[in-house]
Structures are given as C-alpha cells and as structure tokens.
Design a protein around this motif. Structure first.
Motif, PDB file in Angstrom:
ATOM      1  N   UNK A 345      39.742  37.549  28.296  1.00  0.00           N
ATOM      2  CA  UNK A 345      39.329  36.316  28.217  1.00  0.00           C
ATOM      3  C   UNK A 345      37.637  36.034  29.467  1.00  0.00           C
ATOM      4  N   UNK A 346      37.267  34.731  29.435  1.00  0.00           N
ATOM      5  CA  UNK A 346      36.510  34.710  29.771  1.00  0.00           C
ATOM      6  C   UNK A 346      37.092  32.469  29.651  1.00  0.00           C
ATOM      7  N   UNK A 347      37.321  32.548  31.419  1.00  0.00           N
ATOM      8  CA  UNK A 347      38.014  31.450  31.621  1.00  0.00           C
ATOM      9  C   UNK A 347      37.343  30.369  32.501  1.00  0.00           C
ATOM     10  N   UNK A 348      37.147  29.065  31.369  1.00  0.00           N
ATOM     11  CA  UNK A 348      36.314  28.182  32.478  1.00  0.00           C
ATOM     12  C   UNK A 348      37.407  26.650  32.718  1.00  0.00           C
ATOM     13  N   UNK A 356      43.552  27.870  38.914  1.00  0.00           N
ATOM     14  CA  UNK A 356      44.163  28.830  39.773  1.00  0.00           C
ATOM     15  C   UNK A 356      44.561  30.108  38.676  1.00  0.00           C
ATOM     16  N   UNK A 357      44.953  29.537  37.412  1.00  0.00           N
ATOM     17  CA  UNK A 357      45.195  29.720  36.255  1.00  0.00           C
ATOM     18  C   UNK A 357      43.845  31.458  36.184  1.00  0.00           C
ATOM     19  N   UNK A 358      42.292  31.115  35.520  1.00  0.00           N
ATOM     20  CA  UNK A 358      40.710  32.090  35.983  1.00  0.00           C
ATOM     21  C   UNK A 358      41.381  32.722  36.891  1.00  0.00           C
ATOM     22  N   UNK A 359      41.673  32.727  38.084  1.00  0.00           N
ATOM     23  CA  UNK A 359      41.212  33.222  39.194  1.00  0.00           C
ATOM     24  C   UNK A 359      42.560  34.370  38.801  1.00  0.00           C
ATOM     25  N   UNK A 364      43.222  39.528  38.577  1.00  0.00           N
ATOM     26  CA  UNK A 364      44.164  40.870  37.240  1.00  0.00           C
ATOM     27  C   UNK A 364      43.232  41.458  36.150  1.00  0.00           C
ATOM     28  N   UNK A 365      41.996  41.307  36.116  1.00  0.00           N
ATOM     29  CA  UNK A 365      41.280  42.392  35.976  1.00  0.00           C
ATOM     30  C   UNK A 365      41.307  42.957  34.807  1.00  0.00           C
ATOM     31  N   UNK A 366      41.651  41.577  33.997  1.00  0.00           N
ATOM     32  CA  UNK A 366      41.811  40.940  32.086  1.00  0.00           C
ATOM     33  C   UNK A 366      40.967  40.037  32.474  1.00  0.00           C
ATOM     34  N   UNK A 367      39.807  39.700  33.121  1.00  0.00           N
ATOM     35  CA  UNK A 367      39.008  38.183  32.560  1.00  0.00           C
ATOM     36  C   UNK A 367      38.381  38.517  33.178  1.00  0.00           C
ATOM     37  N   UNK A 368      37.117  37.098  33.098  1.00  0.00           N
ATOM     38  CA  UNK A 368      35.787  36.526  33.852  1.00  0.00           C
ATOM     39  C   UNK A 368      36.230  35.205  34.494  1.00  0.00           C
ATOM     40  N   UNK A 369      36.182  34.379  35.554  1.00  0.00           N
ATOM     41  CA  UNK A 369      36.373  33.636  36.172  1.00  0.00           C
ATOM     42  C   UNK A 369      35.158  32.773  36.407  1.00  0.00           C
ATOM     43  N   UNK A 370      35.021  32.146  35.179  1.00  0.00           N
ATOM     44  CA  UNK A 370      33.424  31.243  35.105  1.00  0.00           C
ATOM     45  C   UNK A 370      33.308  29.992  36.436  1.00  0.00           C
ATOM     46  N   UNK A 371      34.035  29.978  37.347  1.00  0.00           N
ATOM     47  CA  UNK A 371      34.485  29.198  38.011  1.00  0.00           C
ATOM     48  C   UNK A 371      34.091  27.282  38.104  1.00  0.00           C
TER      49      UNK A 371
END
Length: 434
Positions: A345-348, A356-359, A364-371
């Motif tokens: 995932x890439x989470x915005x 919080x979900x993005x963090x 967990x190492x399953x994606x990138x948090x765009x913050x």
C-alpha cells in the motif's frame, strides 16, 4: 436462536462490515434487527434483517453531513476529528439510546452488537441491563500508558525521552478532549444515567466483549488489554458489494500491472488523491484503476490519462486478485481488503482515523505512509518506485494477508457473541434443586 439487535452508524464504511455481520447472524438462524439510517435500511432488509431507523436521533446524509451538523462545515484534519466526535458521535448518543430502548420495549433483545462508534448502543445496554458486543471496524483506540494516544499517528516510543513524550501527549489529550467529555456527560444525563468516573475512552467499547477487525500484526505491541479482545480478521468480504463491471473492464491489458487508486467513501474530493496519482503515474507502464467512492458519481471533473480507468465503485472480488499495488486514503476496510490479497500500500491519510492507519501500515512494513491526505505527484511517484523496487513491502503484505485469510470475520463475531450470550444465560439459570 437469539434475538439480536445490531447498531451501525449510517456511513458506507461502517455499513459494509456490519452488513456482513448481520448476514452471518441471519444465516445462523438468529432473529436480527438493525438500527441505522434511512439510506441503508433497504440494504439490511435485503439480507433478511428487520431495519429500525433513526427516529429521535437526527438522521443525516453522509455526503452532506454539515447540512445536519453545521459545526462540521469546512473542517479537515484534527479539527474535523474532534468536531465529528463531539457533535456527530457523542451529540447523538442520548437520542440513539432512546430509539434503541423504544425498540427494546417493543421486543427485548438478547444481545446488542454494535459499531464501536455507536455511542447510543452503550447507553441502551446500560439502561436495559443487556450484554453488548462492540465490533471495532477501525483500528482499536483503547489507550495504554505504554503507547502514545491512539488517535495520533505516532509509532511507539523508544527510550526514556520517548516515554516522557507519551506521558505528556496523553496528558495533553485529556485537556484537548475536555469539551468532548462535557458533551458525553451531558448525553449520559439526558439518558437518565448517573455520572461516571470512567475515562472517556471507555465509552467507545463494551465491557463485555470487543470483536476487533484486523490482526495483531497491525497493532503496536503492548502488555495487555483492559477488556476482552478477539481479533476476527477482515469483516467485509471483498465481494460484498458487487457492482456491474464498467464498460472498460474487458479492455484492461493483461500484460500491465494494475495500480488501484481509491478515494474512499468519505471526503471524496478527487483533487486530494486521484488527480495527483494520475499526474504521477499517467506516463508509467501501469494500468490505473481509480474509484471515486460514489456509485452515483462515477465521473471526474478533470481528464484521465490514457492508461487510467475510472468508476464509482468496482467489484473488489474481481479487481484485487489482479492488483499490483494500491494507493489509498487509508480507509480501514480497503486497507484490510488489500492486505488480505497481499497487496502493498501507499497510504495518503488525511482525516479522521486515516493518518493513524497510515502509520500502522508503515510500521508493519506493508506499505508507505505519505504523511498527508493531499500528496504531491512527485511524492506519489517516489513512493510507487520505492514500493516497486523493494520486495520487502510485498513480502510483509503477504505475511499479514495469510493471517487475515485464516479468519472468517463475520462468522467469528457470531460465535464469540453467542458464547457471551450463553455465559450470561448460565449466570441467570436457576440452580438445580438439591
């Protein structure tokens, strides 16, 4: 057979998982009522449940919440989170409870099963003395001194300075939410309930049982929980919404990876995520499948690049097995659906619980948090290239996916609930004669 009342806030992201739970109860032979808004009454009726509509509680349109709650107009980010909680979730609590107690008077239930954000459920359970089950459709927000406040997108602290940070943040949060606590106390009084010294966070989960969507791998480590927690995996089957395939579905190239871009179903401004994703990936060797989040509004106010395909909603049971990566606003249901298929995932995450979900996904190492909820095209392109080049994201997503696929969430909620009901019945069963 049990008489079951299910309560769900009338939001698409809340209804999908609770509809799966309601269907599982009906299939198991239980008598089911569902308390929700008018927009979703027919959906539950089609499953064989009896709808109970918001009446004393002010029903609303999730796509125009400010029409019913003017204090929420033009708010985003932390300000929206606090305002949503105070005015929508807390402020309707007593009226929700009144609706539910009226339904109980017409026909008592054995147990009430509820969306964790349905505050009126907790009031109704307390007023009727019946057992309750919280179905957490978002990441658990039960605080602990070991961790930063669960509504903040922060990873667990390390070292003495980090622990000081968390103590300060937890104290600050108590001050920041004083207005919400006052609103909660007022709602308890309006419900005829006595004051309580319990912390505000205890208002959002049942003291009897919490069935948590997700798996422990997506939770920050802690020493324990103050209530009984049962993780049940993903709740909404990925095929639970089966829209007709769009006319472009058959033309998707078989030899190109698919990147799914989803704006979610709340705060669905396509300029936030879809537009920059198009700018980032419009020239890349991928097929972009974008969803606007609204079946009644499948079009965009700007042109799509040649490699992009747009629909209001798509059938995840068909799409996700073919998807290589997902770019998402961070809705929990969509995140779990992607991970169940091993999709990184890439989470915005911009609003409500999304940061919080993005963090958690990044931790967990399953994606990138765009913050941010409004990323730049450059940030999206950089994240996509990183995701594509580093196989550890996909490996970790697949590890979590195996844990999610080991569960049958809706049926597990039924099983845990009925075990609670049987324990309660046993407690009130007369002792055998000597």
């Amino acid at each position: 057979m049990a008489d079951v009342m299910i309560a769900v806030m009338p939001f698409a992201g809340h209804v999908a998982p609770l509809a799966a739970v309601a269907e599982a109860f009906v299939e198991a032979g239980h008598r089911v009522r569902v308390y929700t808004g008018r927009a979703y009454a027919d959906r539950f009726a089609a499953l064989g449940a009896e709808p109970v509509r918001w009446s004393a509680a002010p029903d609303f349109d999730e796509h125009d919440i400010a029409a019913t709650f003017p204090a929420l107009r033009d708010r985003k980010g932390p300000r929206q989170l606090l305002a949503n909680v105070e005015h929508l979730f807390v402020g309707t609590g007593a009226a929700q409870g009144d609706d539910l107690v009226a339904a109980y008077g017409q026909r008592p239930w054995d147990v009430i099963v509820a969306d964790g954000l349905s505050l009126g459920t907790h009031f109704a359970a307390e007023r009727t003395g019946t057992p309750s089950v919280t179905v957490s459709i978002v990441p658990l927000s039960i605080p602990t001194p070991e961790l930063p406040p669960p509504i903040l997108p922060l990873r667990p602290a390390r070292g003495p300075l980090g622990r000081i940070r968390d103590r300060v943040l937890n104290s600050t949060l108590t001050l920041t939410t004083r207005g919400i606590k006052r609103a909660y106390d007022a709602q308890r009084a309006a419900s005829g309930l006595p004051p309580t010294d319990a912390p505000l966070d205890a208002a959002w989960h049942s003291p009897d049982l919490v069935c948590a969507s997700g798996v422990p791998e997506l939770e920050f480590p802690r020493s324990g929980w103050p209530v009984r927690i049962e993780f049940v995996g993903a709740l909404a089957p990925t095929g639970s919404i089966r829209p007709d395939p769009p006319d472009w579905w058959a033309r998707l190239p078989e030899d190109r990876p698919i990147v799914h871009v989803t704006q979610g179903t709340l705060n669905v401004d396509p300029d936030d995520l879809i537009r920059p994703a198009f700018a980032a990936l419009g020239r890349q060797p991928v097929s972009i499948v974008a969803t606007t989040g609204r079946a009644d509004a499948p079009d965009l106010p700007f042109p799509a690049p040649p490699n992009a395909h747009v629909a209001g909603l798509v059938d995840y049971a068909e799409l996700l097995p073919r998807t290589d990566a997902m770019i998402t606003n961070g809705g929990w249901g969509g995140v779990l659906a992607a991970l169940a298929h091993g999709i990184p995932l890439i989470v915005a995450g911009g609003d409500i619980d999304k940061p919080v979900i993005a963090a958690r996904v990044a931790w967990a190492g399953a994606g990138i948090d765009l913050r941010t909820g409004t990323p730049s095209p450059r940030a999206i392109l950089r994240a996509w290239r990183r995701l594509s080049a580093d196989p550890s994201y996909r490996e970790r997503a697949e590890e979590i996916g195996r844990e999610l696929r080991a569960h049958d969430g809706p049926r597990e909620v039924v099983a845990h609930t009925m075990a609670l009901v049987e324990r309660r019945r046993a407690q009130h069963r007369p002792a055998p004669a000597a």
